[in-house]
Design a protein around this motif. Structure first.
Motif, short mmCIF file in Angstrom:
data_model
loop_
_atom_site.label_atom_id
_atom_site.label_comp_id
_atom_site.label_asym_id
_atom_site.label_seq_id
_atom_site.Cartn_x
_atom_site.Cartn_y
_atom_site.Cartn_z
N LYS A 1 -2.76 9.74 -11.68
CA LYS A 1 -3.76 8.85 -12.27
C LYS A 1 -3.56 8.70 -13.77
CE LYS A 1 -8.45 8.95 -11.39
NZ LYS A 1 -9.83 9.50 -11.49
N ILE B 1 -10.35 2.34 -10.48
CA ILE B 1 -9.67 3.45 -9.82
C ILE B 1 -9.34 4.56 -10.82
CG2 ILE B 1 -7.52 4.13 -8.65
CD1 ILE B 1 -9.52 2.61 -6.86
N ALA C 1 0.84 -1.20 0.00
CA ALA C 1 0.00 0.00 0.00
C ALA C 1 0.87 1.25 0.00
CB ALA C 1 -0.93 -0.01 1.20
N GLU C 2 1.95 1.22 0.78
CA GLU C 2 2.83 2.38 0.87
C GLU C 2 3.52 2.67 -0.46
OE1 GLU C 2 2.95 -0.26 3.02
OE2 GLU C 2 2.00 0.67 4.76
N ASP C 3 4.07 1.63 -1.09
CA ASP C 3 4.77 1.82 -2.35
C ASP C 3 3.81 2.27 -3.46
OD1 ASP C 3 7.16 1.13 -1.17
OD2 ASP C 3 7.20 -0.91 -1.98
N THR C 4 2.64 1.67 -3.49
CA THR C 4 1.65 2.03 -4.51
C THR C 4 1.19 3.47 -4.32
OG1 THR C 4 0.95 -0.28 -4.58
CG2 THR C 4 -0.52 1.34 -5.59
N GLN C 5 0.96 3.86 -3.10
CA GLN C 5 0.53 5.23 -2.82
C GLN C 5 1.63 6.22 -3.17
OE1 GLN C 5 -0.42 6.06 1.30
NE2 GLN C 5 -1.84 7.67 0.70
N LEU C 6 2.86 5.91 -2.84
CA LEU C 6 4.00 6.78 -3.19
C LEU C 6 4.07 6.98 -4.70
CD1 LEU C 6 6.77 8.20 -2.57
CD2 LEU C 6 7.78 5.93 -2.83
N TYR D 1 1.66 6.41 -6.99
CA TYR D 1 0.45 7.08 -7.49
C TYR D 1 0.53 8.58 -7.27
CZ TYR D 1 -4.55 7.66 -8.49
OH TYR D 1 -5.76 8.02 -9.03
N LYS D 2 1.00 8.99 -6.08
CA LYS D 2 1.13 10.42 -5.79
C LYS D 2 2.20 11.07 -6.66
CE LYS D 2 -0.55 10.59 -1.05
NZ LYS D 2 -0.19 10.87 0.35
N TRP E 1 -7.74 -1.54 -11.03
CA TRP E 1 -7.11 -0.32 -11.51
C TRP E 1 -7.93 0.37 -12.58
CZ3 TRP E 1 -4.23 2.23 -8.57
CH2 TRP E 1 -3.42 1.60 -7.64
#
Length: 109
Positions: free
Chosen positions: A57, A83, A45-50, A52-53, A80
């Motif tokens: 998108k 999303i 979750a952390e890597d994906t959020q990093l 994505y930010k 995805w």
């Protein structure tokens, strides 16, 4: 493919150490969409959020649009696509998910 900045490529290169373990980071970053797809598929979750930010998108959607067979499982492919829907698709509650990419193998009979 959408252009990526040096800072975005630096994050992708860093993540490639974990998610594209069979290549060096310098080799992996030559195909940034492959690294991004691997994080979309397997990332924490952390890597994906990093990521994505960092890339946004639009890049995630572009990765889906240029995906190669084998990059995604059906579950993450559907996730995805939902999303990454456009605002208009979200407002209309549209769930238009294309089929997974397939390999084109020659008919060898």
């Amino acid at each position: 493919m959408l252009p990526l900045s040096h800072s975005q490529l630096a994050i992708i290169k860093q993540l490639s150490k974990t998610y594209i373990w069979w290549q060096t980071p310098d080799e992996a970053v030559k195909n940034p969409y492959r690294v991004i797809a691997q994080v979309m598929e397997l990332g924490t979750a952390e890597d994906t959020q990093l990521l994505y930010k960092s890339v946004g998108k639009g890049v995630f959607k572009d990765v889906l649009d240029h995906a190669i067979a084998g990059w995604f499982t059906p579950k993450s492919w559907n996730f995805w696509h939902i999303i990454c829907r456009t605002d208009e698709e979200q407002q209309q509650n549209i769930f238009n998910v294309p089929p997974l990419p397939k390999r084109n193998l020659p008919n060898v009979l």
